[in-house]
Design an enzyme around this catalytic site. Structure first.
Site, PDB file in Angstrom:
ATOM      1  N   GLY A 181       3.464  -3.240  -4.744  1.00  0.00           N
ATOM      2  CA  GLY A 181       2.858  -3.303  -6.122  1.00  0.00           C
ATOM      3  C   GLY A 181       2.875  -2.031  -6.917  1.00  0.00           C
ATOM      4  O   GLY A 181       3.657  -1.780  -7.793  1.00  0.00           O
ATOM      5  N   ARG A 182       2.015  -1.320  -6.543  1.00  0.00           N
ATOM      6  CA  ARG A 182       1.797   0.257  -7.203  1.00  0.00           C
ATOM      7  C   ARG A 182       3.320   0.743  -7.083  1.00  0.00           C
ATOM      8  O   ARG A 182       3.438   1.646  -8.164  1.00  0.00           O
ATOM      9  CB  ARG A 182       0.842   0.944  -6.392  1.00  0.00           C
ATOM     10  CG  ARG A 182       0.720   2.384  -6.742  1.00  0.00           C
ATOM     11  CD  ARG A 182       0.035   3.221  -5.647  1.00  0.00           C
ATOM     12  NE  ARG A 182      -1.182   2.774  -5.118  1.00  0.00           N
ATOM     13  CZ  ARG A 182      -2.336   2.704  -5.265  1.00  0.00           C
ATOM     14  NH1 ARG A 182      -2.553   3.436  -6.528  1.00  0.00           N
ATOM     15  NH2 ARG A 182      -3.274   2.219  -4.725  1.00  0.00           N
ATOM     16  N   TYR A 225      -2.890  -0.752 -11.583  1.00  0.00           N
ATOM     17  CA  TYR A 225      -4.449  -0.622 -11.454  1.00  0.00           C
ATOM     18  C   TYR A 225      -5.048   0.090 -12.815  1.00  0.00           C
ATOM     19  O   TYR A 225      -6.240   0.501 -12.787  1.00  0.00           O
ATOM     20  CB  TYR A 225      -5.053  -0.295 -10.251  1.00  0.00           C
ATOM     21  CG  TYR A 225      -4.372  -0.696  -9.081  1.00  0.00           C
ATOM     22  CD1 TYR A 225      -4.735  -2.044  -8.684  1.00  0.00           C
ATOM     23  CD2 TYR A 225      -3.325  -0.190  -8.346  1.00  0.00           C
ATOM     24  CE1 TYR A 225      -4.070  -2.868  -7.735  1.00  0.00           C
ATOM     25  CE2 TYR A 225      -2.847  -0.851  -7.414  1.00  0.00           C
ATOM     26  CZ  TYR A 225      -3.262  -2.039  -7.038  1.00  0.00           C
ATOM     27  OH  TYR A 225      -2.658  -2.727  -5.894  1.00  0.00           O
ATOM     28  N   CYS A 274     -19.327   6.999 -23.317  1.00  0.00           N
ATOM     29  CA  CYS A 274     -20.787   7.519 -23.404  1.00  0.00           C
ATOM     30  C   CYS A 274     -20.916   7.854 -21.495  1.00  0.00           C
ATOM     31  O   CYS A 274     -21.973   6.970 -21.397  1.00  0.00           O
ATOM     32  CB  CYS A 274     -21.779   6.781 -23.942  1.00  0.00           C
ATOM     33  SG  CYS A 274     -23.263   7.634 -24.360  1.00  0.00           S
ATOM     34  N   GLU A 275     -20.201   8.370 -21.109  1.00  0.00           N
ATOM     35  CA  GLU A 275     -20.459   8.599 -19.645  1.00  0.00           C
ATOM     36  C   GLU A 275     -19.895   9.905 -19.338  1.00  0.00           C
ATOM     37  O   GLU A 275     -18.931  10.452 -19.657  1.00  0.00           O
ATOM     38  CB  GLU A 275     -19.667   7.495 -18.747  1.00  0.00           C
ATOM     39  CG  GLU A 275     -20.287   6.159 -18.886  1.00  0.00           C
ATOM     40  CD  GLU A 275     -21.433   5.992 -18.202  1.00  0.00           C
ATOM     41  OE1 GLU A 275     -21.783   6.883 -17.232  1.00  0.00           O
ATOM     42  OE2 GLU A 275     -22.024   4.911 -18.369  1.00  0.00           O
ATOM     43  N   GLU A 305       4.730  -6.095   0.639  1.00  0.00           N
ATOM     44  CA  GLU A 305       4.104  -6.333  -0.586  1.00  0.00           C
ATOM     45  C   GLU A 305       3.881  -5.100  -1.592  1.00  0.00           C
ATOM     46  O   GLU A 305       2.768  -4.611  -1.636  1.00  0.00           O
ATOM     47  CB  GLU A 305       2.728  -7.110  -0.557  1.00  0.00           C
ATOM     48  CG  GLU A 305       2.794  -8.414   0.340  1.00  0.00           C
ATOM     49  CD  GLU A 305       1.513  -8.857   0.622  1.00  0.00           C
ATOM     50  OE1 GLU A 305       0.427  -8.234   0.463  1.00  0.00           O
ATOM     51  OE2 GLU A 305       1.481  -9.971   1.532  1.00  0.00           O
ATOM     52  N   ARG A 350      -9.808   4.608 -12.523  1.00  0.00           N
ATOM     53  CA  ARG A 350      -9.444   4.868 -11.132  1.00  0.00           C
ATOM     54  C   ARG A 350     -10.018   6.395 -10.855  1.00  0.00           C
ATOM     55  O   ARG A 350     -10.400   6.702  -9.877  1.00  0.00           O
ATOM     56  CB  ARG A 350      -8.003   4.642 -11.012  1.00  0.00           C
ATOM     57  CG  ARG A 350      -7.349   3.519 -10.874  1.00  0.00           C
ATOM     58  CD  ARG A 350      -5.857   3.538 -10.395  1.00  0.00           C
ATOM     59  NE  ARG A 350      -5.825   3.778  -8.880  1.00  0.00           N
ATOM     60  CZ  ARG A 350      -5.560   4.989  -8.412  1.00  0.00           C
ATOM     61  NH1 ARG A 350      -5.107   5.984  -9.474  1.00  0.00           N
ATOM     62  NH2 ARG A 350      -5.540   4.974  -7.245  1.00  0.00           N
ATOM     63  N   TYR A 378     -12.400   5.681  -7.722  1.00  0.00           N
ATOM     64  CA  TYR A 378     -11.651   6.188  -6.673  1.00  0.00           C
ATOM     65  C   TYR A 378     -11.439   7.870  -6.453  1.00  0.00           C
ATOM     66  O   TYR A 378     -11.068   8.159  -5.452  1.00  0.00           O
ATOM     67  CB  TYR A 378     -10.115   5.618  -6.670  1.00  0.00           C
ATOM     68  CG  TYR A 378     -10.256   4.190  -6.254  1.00  0.00           C
ATOM     69  CD1 TYR A 378     -11.022   3.345  -5.854  1.00  0.00           C
ATOM     70  CD2 TYR A 378      -9.185   3.519  -6.987  1.00  0.00           C
ATOM     71  CE1 TYR A 378     -10.990   1.886  -5.932  1.00  0.00           C
ATOM     72  CE2 TYR A 378      -8.960   2.177  -6.907  1.00  0.00           C
ATOM     73  CZ  TYR A 378      -9.824   1.509  -6.265  1.00  0.00           C
ATOM     74  OH  TYR A 378      -9.827   0.066  -6.461  1.00  0.00           O
ATOM     75  N   GLY A 396       0.867  -1.268   0.116  1.00  0.00           N
ATOM     76  CA  GLY A 396       0.042   0.038  -0.037  1.00  0.00           C
ATOM     77  C   GLY A 396       0.854   1.375  -0.008  1.00  0.00           C
ATOM     78  O   GLY A 396       0.282   2.350   0.293  1.00  0.00           O
TER      79      GLY A 396
END
Length: 470
Positions: free
Chosen positions: A320-321, A428, A398-399, A318, A367, A371, A276
């Site tokens: 990752g990002r 991600y 289309c959003e 751990e 994201r 988020y 994280g």
């Protein structure tokens, strides 16, 4: 102050944007912490990565395209391994996984964390040593657990009593004794978005510490004697900059470690504090370097072990990002530019916003919509002498919420056909990509020493139709 009727995305009337965003002195300048280390502007003003220009990348692979600076990723692996020299460093595969990346991290001596059967399949297909794989997940199936046992996965992280029973039965049938960790929910609220905070009590992961489930799970595993309980696991969330959350987590998990010792006379030899670790997406982010993280976390663990009279366990982390996120940028082509009125702002000035539409969007980076994440962007195919303008980079879907970069200063002469680059998209983005509106997912290209190689090809309309059996 009254909220804007259309929501927060439309509340910053005027031409300034959010408080942290500053008008750049030079709109062509790159903020170093946002970009892969081998990205720079070439003599012609266009971006280049490891000596290869973005126009050549766009011509060769099309847009959108995720561009991976391979040496940057490898360097980050080495930095984490050097900083945590006495620990196991697991690359969190959920951030982004493909066979080429598995081989890169394996060559750099990393371990690998997977959380589904599909991620495990990629890891094994790429030749990752199974003893260096950790298997997460809150709902692993019998088939997934069986495959992990048959492959010889090094650590399985237990997430429920059902899973303890399931894995115990499978291990007994096979006559094996897999190494396992108990995932503990420690009740720490990480300073992050609600959906990526993973250690508060009201969520799906792990065994509750406060409710007594965590110690009950550990004692059940020890008493049955089929699984090899190696230690405890805690993960408090994602995109975390404040070490205080890790301090509280370590204190509570090691307190549980002491309870287990007192109850059964067993000191568990391992402790996984998860990942994280945050990265810089915009100039408001200030992540810590790996050696700083290691120093803080080691001090925290050693202090708590001394207080509980425990031997210091073998640590795992751990990231990752923090490894793949900064090593990638996404390259887009501009399709349309329009300026829209916003009404009168609080300063009395008439507000306008320039919408810069690109040929991707929420299908390659969900994201921002999911988020409320913030990103940066730059004009990539040329330098510009135009004044900075506050822009919003949006996609083709289309959003109305199809936003890639909510607020950024771009040159006022941005026009159709220009290339834009958005940094920090390694984590991600491709892994959460979709085919919304039947848009094929972009390719991933790794660049090293001025040469590009395709590591994940672009999806095609034929790929989409191949799944449609109607």
């Amino acid at each position: 102050m009254r909220a804007h009727e259309a929501g927060a995305l439309h509340g910053d009337l005027g031409n300034r944007g959010p408080a942290w965003l500053r008008t750049p002195v030079d709109v062509n300048a790159l903020v170093p912490q946002l970009w892969p280390r081998n990205v720079a502007r070439a003599a012609d003003g266009a971006l280049a990565v490891a000596g290869l220009g973005v126009r050549e990348l766009a011509d060769g692979f099309g847009t959108p395209v995720y561009v991976l600076d391979e040496d940057d990723l490898r360097a980050r692996c080495r930095e984490f391994r050097a900083a945590f020299a006495d620990a196991d460093v697991y690359y969190a595969g959920k951030a982004f996984l493909c066979r080429a990346v598995v081989r890169m991290i394996a060559e750099e001596g990393m371990h690998l964390d997977v959380c589904t059967g599909g991620e495990l399949a990629v890891a094994l297909a790429a030749g990752m040593p199974p003893e260096r794989i950790g298997f997460h997940g809150n709902n692993k199936s019998v088939a997934e657990l069986g495959r992990a046992l048959d492959a010889g996965v090094g650590r399985i992280i237990l997430d429920s009593f059902d899973e303890i029973d399931r894995l115990t039965a499978l291990a007994r049938e096979r006559g094996v004794r897999p190494g396992v960790l108990i995932r503990v929910t420690v009740g720490v609220e990480a300073h992050t978005h609600e959906f990526i905070a993973t250690a508060h009590e009201d969520q799906k992961f792990g065994f509750s510490l406060a409710g007594g489930a965590a110690i009950a799970a550990a004692l059940r595993v020890l008493d049955e004697g089929v699984l090899d309980l190696r230690g405890l696991h805690s993960h408090i969330g994602s995109q975390i900059f404040d070490a205080s959350g890790f301090e509280v987590s370590a204190r509570r998990v090691l307190g549980l470690q002491a309870q287990i010792r007192d109850a059964r006379g067993v000191e568990l030899p391992e402790l996984d504090l998860g990942g994280g670790f945050g990265i810089a997406y915009t100039t408001q982010d200030d992540p810590a370097a790996p050696h700083e993280l290691a120093k803080r976390m080691r001090k925290i663990v050693e202090g708590e072990c001394q207080a509980e009279r425990l031997a210091v366990p073998h640590l795992s982390i751990e990231p990752g990002r923090a490894i793949v996120g900064p090593a990638v940028f996404t390259l887009y082509e501009v399709g349309t530019v329009k300026s829209v009125p916003l009404g009168t702002g609080i300063d009395g000035a008439d507000g306008r916003r320039s919408y810069v539409s690109v040929d991707g969007g929420m299908s390659d980076n969900i994201r921002t919509a999911l988020y409320d994440a913030s990103y940066s962007a730059t004009l990539a195919s040329r330098a510009s002498a135009a004044e900075p303008m506050l822009a919003r980079v949006v996609g083709k879907h289309c959003e109305s919420g199809d936003i890639v970069v909510k607020d950024e200063f771009l040159p006022a002469d941005v026009q159709p056909g220009d290339l834009l680059a958005v940094p920090g998209t390694g984590a991600y983005c491709r892994s959460m990509a979709s085919n919304y509106n039947h848009v094929p997912r972009p390719p991933v290209v790794a660049v090293r020493d001025g040469r590009a190689r395709l590591i994940v090809r672009r999806e095609t309309e034929e790929d989409l139709l191949a799944l449609d059996v109607g």
